[in-house]
Motif scaffolding. Structure first.
Motif, PDB file in Angstrom:
ATOM      1  N   ALA A   1       0.555   2.443   7.766  1.00  0.00           N
ATOM      2  CA  ALA A   1       1.356   1.292   8.660  1.00  0.00           C
ATOM      3  C   ALA A   1       2.742   1.012   8.023  1.00  0.00           C
ATOM      4  CB  ALA A   1       0.449  -0.008   8.565  1.00  0.00           C
ATOM      5  N   ARG A   2       3.944   0.921   8.543  1.00  0.00           N
ATOM      6  CA  ARG A   2       5.156   0.690   8.353  1.00  0.00           C
ATOM      7  C   ARG A   2       5.993  -0.191   9.185  1.00  0.00           C
ATOM      8  NH1 ARG A   2       2.893   3.224   4.848  1.00  0.00           N
ATOM      9  NH2 ARG A   2       3.851   4.691   3.629  1.00  0.00           N
ATOM     10  N   ALA A   3       5.191  -1.097   9.996  1.00  0.00           N
ATOM     11  CA  ALA A   3       5.901  -1.654  11.114  1.00  0.00           C
ATOM     12  C   ALA A   3       6.784  -2.878  10.621  1.00  0.00           C
ATOM     13  CB  ALA A   3       4.740  -2.446  11.905  1.00  0.00           C
ATOM     14  N   ASP A   4       6.213  -3.719   9.511  1.00  0.00           N
ATOM     15  CA  ASP A   4       7.097  -4.875   8.789  1.00  0.00           C
ATOM     16  C   ASP A   4       7.096  -4.898   7.608  1.00  0.00           C
ATOM     17  OD1 ASP A   4       4.633  -6.005   8.602  1.00  0.00           O
ATOM     18  OD2 ASP A   4       4.592  -6.875  10.731  1.00  0.00           O
ATOM     19  N   ALA A   5       7.654  -5.850   6.942  1.00  0.00           N
ATOM     20  CA  ALA A   5       7.454  -5.901   5.415  1.00  0.00           C
ATOM     21  C   ALA A   5       6.056  -6.128   4.900  1.00  0.00           C
ATOM     22  CB  ALA A   5       8.594  -7.166   4.845  1.00  0.00           C
ATOM     23  N   ALA A   6       5.504  -6.993   5.606  1.00  0.00           N
ATOM     24  CA  ALA A   6       3.808  -7.207   5.121  1.00  0.00           C
ATOM     25  C   ALA A   6       3.181  -5.824   5.235  1.00  0.00           C
ATOM     26  CB  ALA A   6       3.274  -8.265   5.944  1.00  0.00           C
ATOM     27  N   GLN A   7       3.320  -4.940   6.190  1.00  0.00           N
ATOM     28  CA  GLN A   7       2.544  -3.789   6.307  1.00  0.00           C
ATOM     29  C   GLN A   7       3.017  -2.978   5.246  1.00  0.00           C
ATOM     30  OE1 GLN A   7       2.311  -2.338   9.995  1.00  0.00           O
ATOM     31  NE2 GLN A   7       1.609  -3.986  11.026  1.00  0.00           N
ATOM     32  N   VAL A   8       4.103  -2.775   5.118  1.00  0.00           N
ATOM     33  CA  VAL A   8       4.654  -2.180   3.748  1.00  0.00           C
ATOM     34  C   VAL A   8       4.093  -2.374   2.574  1.00  0.00           C
ATOM     35  CG1 VAL A   8       6.574  -1.185   2.452  1.00  0.00           C
ATOM     36  CG2 VAL A   8       6.742  -1.469   4.867  1.00  0.00           C
ATOM     37  N   HIS A   9       3.824  -3.693   2.251  1.00  0.00           N
ATOM     38  CA  HIS A   9       3.467  -4.217   1.210  1.00  0.00           C
ATOM     39  C   HIS A   9       2.011  -3.816   1.199  1.00  0.00           C
ATOM     40  CE1 HIS A   9       2.977  -6.687  -2.377  1.00  0.00           C
ATOM     41  NE2 HIS A   9       1.631  -7.203  -1.836  1.00  0.00           N
TER      42      HIS A   9
END
Length: 445
Positions: free
Chosen positions: A386-394
């Motif tokens: 998952a890479r949709a937003d900063a939270a998902q990247v974290h």
């Protein structure tokens, strides 16, 4: 006491006279009259205890099967009855329909069926049977719950049985029972046959060919009567809840296990491998344990092995204690005295976190061939992608870190002497059986 919609209608009819002759006394009088009629109707209803009841159900079924729970009611009175029957079971048995509305003439017997569709294995007990007998006017009813004790053993599903035919076909190819161009694996001489294109020239028997007009090759068959020990981890790692497998419906090898404990993926893989090894002529043993042995099947062949394994695992649930790997080594050595294939269905721990498992693999590896079969959590792979937003990247970074630690842990286990299979939970059964066939093909068993 239970009231019907007719009782409510009776009370509602009192609105008409109250509107025509508005009076509080008239309103209360009508309500009391309706209540009195309902009480009389209930008093005229036959007590549920006078009905004769028999409850029956199949005592054993698989978790993916359905079975009817039958209730036979006999009306010994000289009056026809309107009865509502509720056959209560634990919610995990998913009883349907919830209740039965029946007419029971005087002196007759009738049977109602409630379909049970269990959603998980285990021993399930029946709850009360509730009978509601309506009065002659259908306004009120007598209600009573009676006990009719029954238990049902829900066996594991064995979803992996759909993979068995394809794996058996591969085994038959190894044994030469179907047309094949593979060089026969194993060391046991089987027979001679005419050479066909694709045969390994090393298998040509020149002496036999000299006596024949055609080239003749020797065929070999895989070794039989080898011992296969399946060890199911029922400890803390087996209790971990894994996400739904990926690729269900797209990949024929993926089993739809749903969201389930890691132990369930291990059971499916152990069943498939056990059935396959048994058909291949090997002796299969199964041990389920954590700090102590929860189930053991040994010395049984054919359909008896699968039957005993399924029954013994009905009530095995993962505990929250870590596995005593020293005890596992002792149990394996007590079960088999010859060199065997030992398959440990457990997790691949992060590197350096479980030295007892490394010691156990080293000890087992000195005598046996060891496989560690681990079901990965499919949710980790989803989160890592998952890479949709900063939270998902974290979150993805954290998931990738977990996967990397698991990979390093697998490398540690390999160095200790184990062959490691770490795949998505839905693929564990297929890949473990494929590895067994590959070992057979290579003559490693």
């Amino acid at each position: 006491m239970a009231l019907s919609w007719r009782a409510a209608l009776l009370v509602a009819l009192g609105v008409v006279p109250v509107i025509v002759w508005p009076s509080t006394a008239l309103a209360w009088g009508w309500i009391l009259l309706a209540l009195l009629v309902c009480v009389m109707d209930m008093a005229l209803a036959v007590p549920a205890s006078r009905l004769e009841l028999l409850r029956e159900v199949e005592s054993t079924l698989r978790a993916d099967e359905t079975t009817p729970s039958r209730i036979t009611l006999h009306n010994p009175t000289n009056r026809g009855l309107h009865v509502v029957v509720r056959d209560a079971w634990q919610p995990s048995m998913r009883p349907s329909p919830a209740r039965h509305d029946i007419r029971l003439p005087a002196g007759t017997t009738t049977t109602v069926e409630t379909i049970l569709a269990p959603e998980r294995r285990g021993t399930r007990s029946a709850d009360y049977v509730t009978l509601r007998v309506w009065g002659p006017l259908g306004l009120a009813a007598r209600q009573s719950s009676v006990t009719a004790p029954l238990t049902v053993s829900v066996l594991p599903e064995f979803r992996a049985r759909k993979l068995l035919p394809s794996r058996l076909a591969r085994l038959h190819e190894l044994e030469g029972t179907t047309a094949t161009v593979l060089r026969g694996p194993g060391t046991e001489f089987d027979s001679l046959r005419e050479y066909v294109r694709g045969d390994d020239p090393r298998d040509i028997d020149w002496r036999a060919s000299a006596r024949s007009k055609e080239l003749v090759v020797r065929t070999w068959r895989p070794e039989r009567d080898r011992h296969v020990v399946l060890v199911l981890d029922t400890g803390r790692s087996g209790a971990m809840l894994l996400g739904a497998p990926r690729g269900v419906g797209k990949d024929a090898d993926v089993l739809d296990l749903g969201v389930a404990p890691r132990l369930d993926a291990g059971i499916e893989a152990a069943f498939l491998l056990g059935a396959l090894a048994d058909r291949a002529g090997d002796q299969v043993h199964m041990i389920a344990m954590d700090r102590q042995v929860r189930a053991r099947v040994s010395g049984v062949r054919g359909a008896g092995f699968m039957r005993n394994a399924a029954h013994d695992l009905v009530d095995v649930a993962p505990s929250l204690e870590p596995v005593d790997w020293a005890a596992v080594v002792a149990e394996v050595n007590r079960t088999v005295r010859h060199t065997s294939l030992v398959v440990l269905f457990t997790e691949v721990p992060p590197v350096g976190s479980d030295p007892d498992l490394l010691d156990a693999i080293s000890q087992l590896g000195s005598r046996h061939r060891v496989i560690v079969a681990s079901a990965q959590d499919p949710d980790l792979a989803r989160l890592a992608a998952a890479r949709a937003d900063a939270a998902q990247v974290h979150t993805a970074a954290s998931a990738m870190s977990s996967l990397a630690e698991e990979e390093l842990g697998g490398t540690d286990l390999s160095r200790a002497g184990a062959h490691v299979i770490s795949v998505d939970a839905g693929l564990l059964a297929a890949r473990t059986s494929d590895t067994y066939i590959a070992f057979k093909k290579a003559g490693l068993l």
